[in-house]
Design an enzyme around this catalytic site. Sequence first.
Site, PDB file in Angstrom:
ATOM      1  N   GLN A 114      53.217  -2.216   0.495  1.00 56.47           N
ATOM      2  CA  GLN A 114      53.221  -1.153  -0.512  1.00 56.47           C
ATOM      3  C   GLN A 114      53.764  -1.674  -1.846  1.00 56.47           C
ATOM      4  O   GLN A 114      54.854  -2.240  -1.905  1.00 56.47           O
ATOM      5  CB  GLN A 114      54.050   0.045   0.000  1.00 56.47           C
ATOM      6  CG  GLN A 114      54.056   1.244  -0.926  1.00 56.47           C
ATOM      7  CD  GLN A 114      52.672   1.865  -1.135  1.00 56.47           C
ATOM      8  OE1 GLN A 114      51.896   2.041  -0.202  1.00 56.47           O
ATOM      9  NE2 GLN A 114      52.346   2.179  -2.381  1.00 56.47           N
ATOM     10  N   LYS A 116      49.368   7.320   4.436  1.00 57.30           N
ATOM     11  CA  LYS A 116      48.445   6.345   5.028  1.00 57.30           C
ATOM     12  C   LYS A 116      48.586   6.344   6.553  1.00 57.30           C
ATOM     13  O   LYS A 116      47.588   6.330   7.277  1.00 57.30           O
ATOM     14  CB  LYS A 116      48.701   4.955   4.433  1.00 57.30           C
ATOM     15  CG  LYS A 116      48.211   4.850   2.990  1.00 57.30           C
ATOM     16  CD  LYS A 116      48.776   3.677   2.220  1.00 57.30           C
ATOM     17  CE  LYS A 116      48.402   3.772   0.753  1.00 57.30           C
ATOM     18  NZ  LYS A 116      49.134   2.847  -0.116  1.00 57.30           N
ATOM     19  N   ASP A 161      43.769  -4.347   1.904  1.00 57.57           N
ATOM     20  CA  ASP A 161      44.020  -3.674   0.627  1.00 57.57           C
ATOM     21  C   ASP A 161      43.506  -4.518  -0.555  1.00 57.57           C
ATOM     22  O   ASP A 161      43.632  -4.104  -1.710  1.00 57.57           O
ATOM     23  CB  ASP A 161      45.530  -3.407   0.491  1.00 57.57           C
ATOM     24  CG  ASP A 161      45.841  -2.286  -0.491  1.00 57.57           C
ATOM     25  OD1 ASP A 161      44.962  -1.433  -0.722  1.00 57.57           O
ATOM     26  OD2 ASP A 161      46.962  -2.266  -1.027  1.00 57.57           O
TER      27      ASP A 161
END
Length: 283
Positions: free
Chosen positions: A99, A55, A122
């Site tokens: 994450q 990313k 996200d």
Amino acid sequence: MNADKLILDGTRVAKSINESLVKRINQLSVRGILPCLATILVGDDPSSETYVRMKSSACKRLGIDSRRIHLNKATTTEELIAVIQQLNEDPQVHGILLQHPVPHHIDERAAFEAIQIEKDVDGVTMLGFAQNAFGMASFPSCTPAAILAILDYYQIPIEGKHAVIVGRSPILGKPVSLMLLNRNATVTICHSKTNNLPLIIGLADIVVAAVGKPAFIQGAWIKEGAVVLDAGYNAGNIGDVDFDACHKKASAITPVPAGIGPVTIATLLKHTVLAAEKSKITT
Ligand code: NAP
């Protein structure tokens, strides 16, 4: 485009998304804004480290700033939330990605909920999920949004089709089901307690595999001509679909790798740029 046995090329879709971002990043630069994605990794799970690195590298390639925060695996929920709150308050950070998964002792839901909605690029918060359910999210979950982006790129019809989603996680199975429902598909959601899974999959025009089990979806289960989207990513670059067997039956299918994965990353970058565009603060 060969409509017969179409391989849905995620690298190509990701490239087209990234190209559309270049001009927007330049326009932001004129306004003195450098889009910035902060990634938080807790612990040293090698797959998670790879995902975060991928990313950050993707950010760098497009001229998006990335701030990588790597916390010790002994980090507590409170310490993690404190880091997220600092990032919430930092005007130079536009998007925050925690994450998944975090170590078991951490309350992951509490940590996700600490992310300010304007920076939830996200799409992991409950508010973001609810906005997505209403078709009103600025930042729907990235993998579900990537699945829709692939269908749209290849102009695969959704309306009126029967979509069967295998998996009901809050970041993948559930949100993609809602997005397909909002696009007028008829949606069936399957999970580990579903009876007669092969029978249900055999009724699908569109199959989304989000199970987390290598090569789980069998070719024999797939209806001739179905569209198969494999969101799975397991050790050894193996998806949740038995690719060779499903490829023989499907009219279109995503490979692993180079399927949904690269489009997920491009979607994350797109959301970060949008978050920067919505921000009023200059660097
Ligand atoms: P998850 O949270 O573990 O959820 C898995 C889902 O599969 C659960 O809903 C589970 O049902 C269901 N399931 C498990 N065994 C099943 C069975 N035998 N029959 C039917 N359903 C079954 O996983 P996730 O986070 O959604 O991820 C799913 C996959 O997508 C993984 O391979 C992951 O690596 C991948 N992924 C890829 C990306 C990407 O960018 N490409 C992003 C995120 C995730 P229950 O709810 O009943 O337990």
